[in-house]
Design a protein around this motif. Structure first.
Motif, short mmCIF file in Angstrom:
data_model
loop_
_atom_site.label_atom_id
_atom_site.label_comp_id
_atom_site.label_asym_id
_atom_site.label_seq_id
_atom_site.Cartn_x
_atom_site.Cartn_y
_atom_site.Cartn_z
N MET A 101 1.26 -1.09 0.15
CA MET A 101 -0.18 0.54 -0.37
C MET A 101 0.80 1.58 0.14
SD MET A 101 -3.39 -1.43 -0.33
CE MET A 101 -4.06 0.75 0.14
N VAL A 104 1.07 1.72 -3.17
CA VAL A 104 -0.72 3.07 -3.63
C VAL A 104 0.08 4.03 -3.92
CG1 VAL A 104 -2.71 3.08 -3.23
CG2 VAL A 104 -1.49 0.47 -3.92
N ILE A 122 3.00 -2.35 -8.35
CA ILE A 122 2.57 -2.66 -7.06
C ILE A 122 3.30 -3.81 -6.78
CG2 ILE A 122 1.16 -2.92 -5.58
CD1 ILE A 122 -0.28 -0.86 -6.89
N ALA A 136 -6.01 -3.70 -3.09
CA ALA A 136 -4.89 -2.91 -3.62
C ALA A 136 -5.12 -2.37 -4.77
CB ALA A 136 -3.68 -3.32 -4.98
N TYR A 137 -6.48 -2.59 -5.57
CA TYR A 137 -6.66 -2.32 -6.93
C TYR A 137 -8.14 -1.11 -6.23
CZ TYR A 137 -4.94 -5.55 -10.36
OH TYR A 137 -4.03 -6.03 -11.94
N SER A 140 -6.73 2.07 -5.37
CA SER A 140 -5.87 3.00 -6.57
C SER A 140 -6.94 3.90 -6.86
CB SER A 140 -5.48 2.01 -7.58
OG SER A 140 -3.78 1.05 -6.74
N VAL A 148 -3.10 0.87 -13.17
CA VAL A 148 -2.36 0.10 -12.46
C VAL A 148 -1.39 -1.66 -12.83
CG1 VAL A 148 -2.52 -1.03 -10.13
CG2 VAL A 148 -3.56 0.66 -10.01
#
Length: 196
Positions: A101, A104, A122, A136-137, A140, A148
């Motif tokens: 993260m 991100v 990432i 994470a997606y 983002s 990403v």
């Protein structure tokens, strides 16, 4: 946009490529024609000097990194300085890395100043879950990042760059091939066309 700079950065002897933290202080790059290059981050000595270490201490710490693959446990290194040297992947003999993260949030901090996307991966640990990848997606998207790319360590049968944290067989092969002479080494077999 911030363009992809992996190969260009490697050819220019850069320690990081674009808006990326270093993959690892010691990396192993597989060559197309066979062979392996051990790459040791060249900015560590300058960072240590900036942090107030003497030349003798710098030499001892760098020697520790070259022989173990990690700065963790280096003699004379102050524990509060460890985060300065954290990288994308956990080192082969260490435990520390930058949380995914963090990648991100770094992209989110830069994105408002760029009209296009950022070419940056990432890097996620091998043990991350499907839910963490989705997180994470989603994060983002919430932070306004325009593109990403995610890579989970060791998710491919063969990966071109590693911190040496692959299989035990790969670790032994990398350790046997590495010699403590130069920070950048070409290890046999290294075909001339592979250097391109």
């Amino acid at each position: 946009m911030i363009a992809p700079t992996g190969t260009i950065g490697f050819m220019m002897d850069c320690d990081t490529t674009g808006i990326e933290p270093d993959l690892a202080l010691v990396k192993y790059k597989k060559l197309v024609g066979g062979g392996l290059i051990k790459i040791v981050n060249n900015t560590v000595p300058a960072a240590l000097v900036k942090l107030g270490y003497t030349p003798a201490q710098v030499e001892t710490i760098v020697s520790h990194i070259d022989s173990t693959g990690t700065i963790e446990g280096a003699p004379q290194l102050k524990p509060e300085h460890l985060p300065v040297f954290d990288c994308s992947f956990r080192p082969q003999n260490g435990t520390r890395s930058i949380h995914y993260m963090g990648h991100v949030r770094m992209m989110a901090a830069v994105q408002p100043f760029i009209s296009g996307a950022i070419s940056k991966t990432i890097n996620m640990p091998e043990e991350c879950t499907v839910e963490e990848i989705m997180s994470a997606y989603t994060e983002s998207w919430k932070l306004g990042i325009k593109a990403v790319a995610i890579y989970r360590d060791n998710s491919k049968r063969v990966q071109p760059m590693s911190s040496g944290s692959g299989s035990t067989k790969e670790k032994k092969a990398a350790a046997a091939a590495a010699t403590p002479r130069s920070p950048r080494r070409c290890l046999p077999p290294c075909a001339p066309q592979a250097a391109r």
